[in-house]
Enzyme design. Structure first.
Site, PDB file in Angstrom:
ATOM      1  N   LYS A 295       0.563  -1.360  -0.056  1.00 35.12           N
ATOM      2  CA  LYS A 295      -0.492  -0.219  -0.346  1.00 35.12           C
ATOM      3  C   LYS A 295       0.946   1.168  -0.118  1.00 35.12           C
ATOM      4  CE  LYS A 295      -4.102  -1.822   2.483  1.00 35.12           C
ATOM      5  NZ  LYS A 295      -4.752  -1.853   2.011  1.00 35.12           N
ATOM      6  N   ARG A 369     -10.384 -11.584   2.332  1.00 28.31           N
ATOM      7  CA  ARG A 369     -10.984 -12.567   1.179  1.00 28.31           C
ATOM      8  C   ARG A 369     -10.215 -13.586   1.621  1.00 28.31           C
ATOM      9  NH1 ARG A 369     -11.087  -9.611  -3.926  1.00 28.31           N
ATOM     10  NH2 ARG A 369     -10.691  -7.185  -2.070  1.00 28.31           N
TER      11      ARG A 369
END
Ligand code: BES
Ligand code: MN
Ligand code: ZN
Length: 515
Positions: A295, A369
């Site tokens: 990020k 996920r």
């Protein structure tokens, strides 16, 4: 914060401060007015707020009468006024808080007004007060909203500030209406106390930075809590994760020097039917750097709250253990860091999940996920018949719903309807997003069964479609709390920082299964 109920007349209550709600009974809703609407009212139009206190107590009304009639107040929600030595009252002060339009005032607003009372008074060094329950809301519902709202307001995140004042309200008295069933109100207050304290327990966990809330520490905190409330708790490490063939969970954990933790909390009350078994599965990423798909630095510090879904499940299990509904519940938290390193997984890698499905990793930042895929499958293997997961899963849900509503997804309409009802009763805002089969195209892979990132468009839905592959035909709800688990700004009723969203709805939902 200790809570007591009082059935005396408000004027007779000796307290540091009495709190009353002022509601606007004019036709026009003041909160809809723009700033320019403060110019003198045009004749004939009802522009000025018509403020009345939400209490039948004449003595309290007469203290506030001049102020309410003065035209000095806007009547907009959360406007506060503090009067000292109110004549004819035994209270030392009277705090008036606007609740907005009378006809729109619900227990949702009441929670926030109660939080505002706490935050207004505690910052002035006041430690106890008495809150007059508004007669327009059914008494049990009102008591519950006041207790929950007050507890939410009592939390502050400044743990490591040398100047931490640790200002808290120690004692709340709720002045309840005369003809209500006292026993039922006591029970409502006790239940709300458990839920509100559990919500703050969750916020405690979420507030800690990643160096003080590693997967191991999260596991220890869960164990300690479980011991205190009489829950069974197992915390497994890397060996067990590998032994269970949780290839998706491990693919995230492998990149970090911090060991992962698979936390399993079991609530099995005697007398509960064999089915249903509810599974509460939480994303517990104690820090999300993005991994190799790293990020940007800007704002990355916020990724300490990427374990909020997991913390919510731990807090929910606490509340459930104390409230004792007759239904089986298993709480599962998949906790790990998501780090870049020489051992980290890389884009293009293929991983085999516990269910046997193969996953092509497109973006290592779509890690939530992955851990949930194995968490959900494991829950089903443990016998869960109904699943709910909570996760700070996508930036895309923040684009879709902002900071106001959490995203809800469901593979079963009956399950959704039940959850929606609980959600309403808990006074939390969530909005359903779709899971049509068409979206499945977005997670197709050439090399494997599915990809872990379906791209930018409909990103929150793509993530949910991925999870759906692992819930399969088990009724399942997915909560994407990325935009709502952290308050970006302080509000009159709540501090900036962790919100504890979803816990109240989850507890209500679990209770709805108990006979
Ligand atoms: N933890 C983030 C999602 C997030 C974003 C939480 C903002 C809280 C606030 C999640 O793991 C993530 O990085 N998601 C990616 C998915 C993408 C790579 C498909 C995202 O949303 O950008
Ligand atoms: Mn991520
Ligand atoms: Zn994440």
């Amino acid at each position: 914060m200790k809570t007591t109920l009082s059935f005396s007349t408000p004027a007779e209550i000796e307290t540091e401060s009495l709190v009353a709600i002022a509601l606007d009974h004019s036709e026009k809703d003041q909160s809809e007015k723009t700033a320019t609407a403060s110019k003198p009212a045009e004749s004939g139009k009802k522009e000025k707020p018509q403020l009345k206190l939400a209490t039948g107590d004449g003595a309290v009304q007469s203290v506030a009468a001049d102020l309410l009639a003065s035209g000095e107040l806007t009547g907009r929600p959360f406007e506060t006024n503090l009067l000292h030595k109110p004549a004819g009252l035994k209270a030392k002060r009277l705090l008036l808080i606007s609740g907005g339009a009378a006809k729109k005032f619900t227990s949702y607003d009441l929670r926030r007004v109660a939080g505002t009372a706490v935050r207004t008074l505690k910052s002035r060094g006041i430690r106890s007060f008495a809150f007059i329950a508004p007669p327009s809301i059914p008494a049990e519902e009102a008591v519950r909203a006041i207790v929950e709202g007050a507890l939410v307001g009592n939390f502050d995140p400044d743990y490591y500030r040398s100047d931490r004042k640790d200002q808290k309200i120690d004692a709340l008295t709720i002045v309840a209406g005369g003809n209500a069933d006292h026993g039922a109100l006591e029970k409502a207050a006790q239940g709300a106390q458990i839920v509100g304290e559990s919500q703050n327990f969750t916020r405690d966990l979420v507030n800690e930075p990643s160096n003080r809330m590693t997967p191991t520490i999260l596991g220890d905190r869960a164990k300690k809590m479980c011991q205190e409330v009489g829950l069974k708790c197992e915390v497994y490490g890397a060996d067990k994760i590998k032994e269970l063939k949780m290839g998706a969970f491990w693919s995230v954990a492998q990149g970090s020097d911090e060991p992962p933790a698979l936390i399993v909390m079991t609530y099995e009350p005697s007398g509960a039917p064999a089915k249903p078994v509810l599974g509460l599965v939480g994303k517990g990423i104690t820090f999300d750097t993005g991994g190799i798909s790293i990020k940007p630095a800007d704002g990355m510090e916020k990724m300490k709250y990427d374990m909020a879904g997991g913390a919510t499940m731990i807090g929910a299990m606490r509340a459930i253990a104390m409230l004792k509904p007759k239904v089986k519940v298993i709480g599962i938290v998949c906790a790990t860091e998501n780090m870049p390193s020489g051992k980290a997984q890389k884009p293009g890698d293929v991983q085999i999940a516990m269910s046997g499905k193969s996953i092509e990793i497109i973006n290592t930042d779509a890690e939530g996920r992955l851990v949930l895929a194995d968490g959900l499958f494991y829950a089903r293997q443990l016998g869960c018949t109904h699943l709910v997961d909570a996760a700070t899963l996508t930036g895309a849900v923040v684009i879709a719903l902002g900071y106001t509503n959490a995203g809800v997804f469901a593979n079963d309409d009956a399950m959704y309807e039940r959850f929606h009802k609980s959600n309403d009763e808990a006074g939390e805002k969530m909005w359903r997003l779709p899971l049509d089969d068409e979206y499945k195209d977005n997670i197709k892979s050439t090399i494997a069964d599915i990809v872990n990132s379906g791209g930018r468009w409909g990103g929150a839905i793509n993530a949910a479609m991925f999870l759906k592959e692992f819930a399969e035909d088990t009724p399942w709800i997915h909560l994407d709390i990325a935009g709502t688990a952290w308050m970006e700004e302080q509000k009159p009723w709540i501090a900036k920082g962790p919100s504890g969203i979803a816990l109240r709805s989850l507890v209500e939902f679990v209770k709805s299964f108990a006979s």
